[in-house]
Design an enzyme around this catalytic site. Structure first.
Site, short mmCIF file in Angstrom:
data_model
loop_
_atom_site.label_atom_id
_atom_site.label_comp_id
_atom_site.label_asym_id
_atom_site.label_seq_id
_atom_site.Cartn_x
_atom_site.Cartn_y
_atom_site.Cartn_z
N THR A 87 0.87 -1.17 0.00
CA THR A 87 0.00 0.00 0.00
C THR A 87 0.90 1.22 0.00
O THR A 87 1.65 1.43 0.96
CB THR A 87 -0.89 0.02 1.26
OG1 THR A 87 -1.63 -1.20 1.31
CG2 THR A 87 -1.86 1.20 1.22
N LYS A 162 -7.95 1.48 -3.10
CA LYS A 162 -7.62 1.04 -1.73
C LYS A 162 -7.78 2.18 -0.72
O LYS A 162 -8.39 2.00 0.33
CB LYS A 162 -6.17 0.52 -1.74
CG LYS A 162 -5.53 0.34 -0.40
CD LYS A 162 -5.70 -1.04 0.16
CE LYS A 162 -5.16 -1.13 1.58
NZ LYS A 162 -5.39 -2.41 2.19
N LYS A 237 -1.75 5.00 8.61
CA LYS A 237 -0.96 5.06 7.37
C LYS A 237 -1.88 5.27 6.16
O LYS A 237 -1.66 6.15 5.32
CB LYS A 237 -0.15 3.76 7.19
CG LYS A 237 0.54 3.67 5.84
CD LYS A 237 1.14 2.30 5.55
CE LYS A 237 1.60 2.25 4.09
NZ LYS A 237 2.17 0.97 3.70
#
Ligand code: NAD
Length: 292
Positions: A87, A162, A237
């Site tokens: 990611t 995402k 994050k």
């Protein structure tokens, strides 16, 4: 296929093992971890990438991805495909993809959902960005490591999907937790709260599938002392990546920004580090309206 796998941490190691179990020849490299059984060890990232049909990266962040990409792209054979499952920020994903394409490689950004359990069980969901051709080359590997792969669009589209998903997740978890804490203060039984909300218009994945209240709803990290699961640090994050993307795309995301600020405080100043992201509930529970 001959596959190079770079980044053999909590996620990467079990993903590499599943590729070996499916009959592929996997060579791995990690700066800190030795490869799991069945994966042969390369001396460097470039060595792991040389002569492979596909190279998969599963790394902590965009800066590390960019530096690994600098090293491996020149070592890869034209026609091979670079699949990044980490990611990372959308800009890094796009930069690495154009560098790979300029070198005659296919490139797919394919972050995952499903966590460590999904990585071990081969049930991850992949959200992918890249050309049709590159996606087609990567798809058989997604089938082994996961249960679903959605081709979302061009380079960066996987990362975009995402972070949008996880921005919804972070905001919704906070809303669910603050609603439980309010219900407590109103004297409402938590089970009744669950019974109503999970079958009413306030229902959500965080309420119905990952309830943050212990002993209520399906088994979740709340029933295990808020051991992750999905750690608050990782949620932070992803929320930061969403706000970074919102900044560069000039998108107004006030709820995402608020969720980022709350998780930052929770992880960096309170006791959220290393706890599941649903541990926001005990945090709200302890607070009054005027708490700093
Ligand atoms: P991790 O820290 O366990 O693994 C990352 C690995 O990369 C480590 O083993 C580290 O030593 C290695 N590494 C770092 N720099 C390197 C370099 N230059 N060359 C080679 N190896 C290097 O993290 P993880 O939990 O496996 O997560 C990996 C990625 O997947 C992250 O981007 C994370 O956001 C994403 N992700 C994690 C989860 C989860 O539940 N853990 C879920 C979805 C997505």
């Amino acid at each position: 296929m001959k596959i190079g796998f770079i980044g053999l941490g909590n996620m990467g190691a079990p993903m590499a093992v599943n590729l070996v179990k499916a009959g592929h020849e996997v060579t791995g490299f990690d700066v800190a971890n030795t490869p799991p059984e069945g994966v042969s060890e390369a001396a460097s990232a470039a060595a792991a990438a040389t002569g492979k049909d596909a190279v998969i990266t599963m790394l902590p962040n965009g800066a590390i991805l960019r530096s690994v990409a600098e090293e491996i792209i020149p070592a890869m054979s034209p026609g091979a495909v670079l699949i990044d499952c980490s990611t990372v920020d959308v800009d890094s994903a796009r930069a690495v993809a154009s560098q790979a394409e300029a070198a005659g490689l296919g490139a797919v950004d394919a972050p995952v959902s499903g966590g460590v359990g999904g990585a071990a069980g081969g049930t991850l969901t992949f959200m992918a960005g890249g050309s049709e051709d590159a996606f087609a080359k990567a798809a058989p590997l997604f089938e082994i490591m996961g249960q679903k792969a959605v081709h979302c669009g061009d380079a960066g589209a996987g990362q975009s999907a995402k972070i949008c998903n996880n921005m919804i997740l972070g905001v919704t978890m906070i809303a669910t937790c603050e609603a439980f804490a309010l219900a407590d203060k109103l004297g409402l039984d938590r089970q009744k709260m669950f019974d109503v909300v999970s079958t009413s218009s306030g229902y959500s994945w965080t309420m119905n599938a990952y309830c943050p209240a212990p002993g209520v709803g399906p088994t979740s990290p709340a029933d295990n002392g808020y051991v992750p699961g999905f750690a608050a640090d990782l949620m932070l994050k992803d929320l930061r990546l969403s706000q970074q993307a919102a900044e560069s795309a000039d998108a107004d995301t006030p709820m995402g920004a608020m969720a980022q600020a709350l998780y930052a405080r929770f992880v960096e100043e309170e006791d959220g580090k290393g706890r599941d992201f649903s541990a926001m509930l005990p945090r709200f529970e302890k607070r009054g309206r005027s708490a700093e």
